[in-house]
Scaffold this active site. Structure first.
Site, PDB file in Angstrom:
ATOM      1  N   CYS A 295       0.820  -1.216   0.000  1.00  0.00           N
ATOM      2  CA  CYS A 295       0.000   0.000   0.000  1.00  0.00           C
ATOM      3  C   CYS A 295       0.854   1.266   0.000  1.00  0.00           C
ATOM      4  O   CYS A 295       0.361   2.349  -0.334  1.00  0.00           O
ATOM      5  CB  CYS A 295      -0.941   0.006   1.199  1.00  0.00           C
ATOM      6  SG  CYS A 295      -0.118  -0.125   2.796  1.00  0.00           S
TER       7      CYS A 295
ATOM      8  N   GLU B  36       5.993  -5.565   9.368  1.00  0.00           N
ATOM      9  CA  GLU B  36       5.104  -6.114   8.351  1.00  0.00           C
ATOM     10  C   GLU B  36       5.769  -6.167   6.980  1.00  0.00           C
ATOM     11  O   GLU B  36       5.572  -7.116   6.214  1.00  0.00           O
ATOM     12  CB  GLU B  36       3.819  -5.291   8.263  1.00  0.00           C
ATOM     13  CG  GLU B  36       2.801  -5.875   7.293  1.00  0.00           C
ATOM     14  CD  GLU B  36       1.551  -5.024   7.161  1.00  0.00           C
ATOM     15  OE1 GLU B  36       0.634  -5.444   6.442  1.00  0.00           O
ATOM     16  OE2 GLU B  36       1.508  -3.935   7.761  1.00  0.00           O
TER      17      GLU B  36
END
Length: 349
Positions: free
Chosen positions: A55, A120
């Protein structure tokens, strides 16, 4: 110096210099990213490649017969995405040789992340590497590059305190929700989509008392599974808009190609819940929520960039650890560069 290693490169865009509305134009779905990777691997002169698509960044790692191939890759991507090459060049960056090595090490460690020090990205990079390797898009050089980057990330984390004091997006969302609603035990939460960041945000809210959680996803099985894990209920994706008025906190984390909540939908929902605020958390890219909803009274909209800015407010206190980690990675990058050169020289003897 080997010509092969002269052509090691990374081309990409990220949150650092690219605004959210422009990142949306560059964004790929995961199937599109895999398709691009295969197309690049079949492009003349591209020996190895990997596409990292998250993203906050889109990056193409490659090994080519000459560095000028980067210009061809840039043109190919812009044609595929139907974006002006001038726009891409305005925000894109490219690194090659040792700088490319240093860059991937900093990415894997989380130093280059929007949320500095987050873990992440390492999982996302490992996943991208596994898919590229299984598709035979990577070879000796990129395989060694990424495997060594994972080792370097572990070393930098264990030898420094870069994750100490880090604030997650979920924690920021909880803090903002508490300011809006006070006690969260009476707040109803709707999670749209089954993305990992959205799930973690919902879990953070649940840990602070917001245990009335509903999940809706285009795939009902995914929604039902996640709802079970969160101790909540699942809503059919076609029905969630009609029930929107019942929720105080809405987390959007879908892979939709455009907005799923526009101003008129939110305005209608707010008319049916007078005096009750609504906290909208948009974690998607492209965005799920039309920014125009901010004009509606009692609506509080925060996107990825907003939450990350708040989370990074303590970066000054962590600067020394970040600098230490960067120095460790520089040593790893240099050693890896020497190994790659030595291997190539031996192959050419």
């Amino acid at each position: 110096m080997s010509d092969v290693l002269q052509s090691l490169f990374v081309l990409g865009t990220s949150h650092h210099a690219t605004p959210l509305d422009v990142r949306e134009r560059f964004a790929l779905t995961q199937p599109q990213a895999l398709e691009l990777q295969q197309r690049l691997h079949g492009h003349e002169g591209i020996r190895e490649c990997l596409v990292l698509n998250t993203c906050n960044r889109l990056e193409i790692y490659g090994l080519a017969d000459r560095i000028e191939r980067v210009d061809e890759i840039r043109e190919l991507f812009c044609e595929k995405q139907n974006v002006p090459i001038e726009l891409f060049q305005q925000y894109a960056y490219s690194h090659n040789n040792l700088e490319a090595l240093q860059h991937v090490l900093e990415v894997s460690t989380g130093l280059d992340s929007q949320m500095v020090g987050e873990t992440e990205i390492l999982g996302q990079l490992k996943q991208a590497y596994t898919k590229a390797r299984d598709a035979k898009c990577t070879g000796n050089v990129l395989n060694r590059l990424f495997e060594k980057s994972f080792q370097a990330a572990k070393a930098a984390r264990s030898q420094t305190g870069i994750t100490r004091g880090q604030i997650s997006i979920g924690n920021v969302a909880v803090d903002l929700a508490s300011r809006i609603f006070g006690q969260l035990s009476k707040s109803r939460v709707l999670l749209l989509g089954s993305g990992e960041v959205g799930e973690k945000t919902a879990q953070a809210l649940k840990s602070r008392g917001a245990d009335d959680i509903a999940v809706s996803s285009r795939t009902f099985e995914n929604a039902h599974k996640l709802a079970h894990e969160l101790g909540g209920s699942a809503i059919d994706f076609e029905d969630f808009k009609a029930q929107l008025e019942h929720f105080d906190i809405v987390i959007c984390s879908t892979a939709a190609p455009g907005t799923i909540l526009d101003r008129s939908i939110i305005a209608q929902s707010m008319k049916r819940r007078p005096e009750r605020p609504c906290f909208l958390i948009d974690l998607a890219l492209p965005r799920d929520i039309d920014p125009a909803v901010e004009d509606i009274e009692n609506v509080y909209l925060y996107n990825l960039d907003d939450l990350s800015t708040i989370a990074n407010e303590n970066l000054t206190a962590r600067k020394a650890e970040i600098d230490n980690a960067r120095e460790i990675l520089k040593k790893h990058a240099w050693n890896l560069w020497l190994q790659l050169r030595r291997r190539e020289l031996m192959r050419n003897i």
